[in-house]
Design an enzyme around this catalytic site. Structure first.
Site, short mmCIF file in Angstrom:
data_model
loop_
_atom_site.label_atom_id
_atom_site.label_comp_id
_atom_site.label_asym_id
_atom_site.label_seq_id
_atom_site.Cartn_x
_atom_site.Cartn_y
_atom_site.Cartn_z
N ARG A 1 20.63 -7.67 21.88
CA ARG A 1 19.19 -7.63 21.57
C ARG A 1 18.85 -8.55 20.40
O ARG A 1 17.86 -9.29 20.46
CB ARG A 1 18.75 -6.20 21.25
CG ARG A 1 18.76 -5.30 22.48
CD ARG A 1 18.41 -3.86 22.11
NE ARG A 1 19.43 -3.32 21.22
CZ ARG A 1 19.19 -2.57 20.15
NH1 ARG A 1 17.97 -2.23 19.82
NH2 ARG A 1 20.20 -2.13 19.42
N ASN B 1 17.44 -1.33 24.63
CA ASN B 1 18.49 -0.70 25.42
C ASN B 1 17.89 0.33 26.37
O ASN B 1 16.97 1.05 25.99
CB ASN B 1 19.52 -0.01 24.52
CG ASN B 1 20.39 -0.98 23.78
OD1 ASN B 1 20.55 -2.13 24.17
ND2 ASN B 1 20.98 -0.53 22.69
#
Length: 90
Positions: free
Chosen positions: A20, A38
């Site tokens: 990320r 996520n």
């Protein structure tokens, strides 16, 4: 210059490896906004909004990811334009 948004679902070893944060860095460098988060099933959802060429470049990078990631699949779909001020990770 056309603007667009895409949503990508990234599958593989993509959680707990800095995916990320690395996606955020790529997006910010390209001038793309959106988010990376996520999912409970182990995938990462990425929303990319910006100029079409920049969105496409980041979308292609999603297949690579950071050094510790092992991407096995990226599913991409066009979505309606959303105006974001930044690129968030969450």
């Amino acid at each position: 210059m056309s603007k667009c948004c895409v949503k990508a679902l990234v599958t593989g070893n993509v959680q707990g490896v800095g995916y990320r944060q690395a996606t955020q860095k790529q997006a910010l460098t390209a001038g793309v906004t959106g988010h990376a988060r996520n999912l409970s099933d182990g995938r990462v959802e990425v929303l990319l909004c910006g100029e079409a060429a920049a969105v496409d470049a980041v979308t292609q990078w999603l297949w690579q990811g950071p050094a510790n990631a092992q991407v096995s699949h990226v599913e991409v779909e066009s979505v309606a334009w959303e105006n974001h001020d930044a690129f968030a990770t969450g």
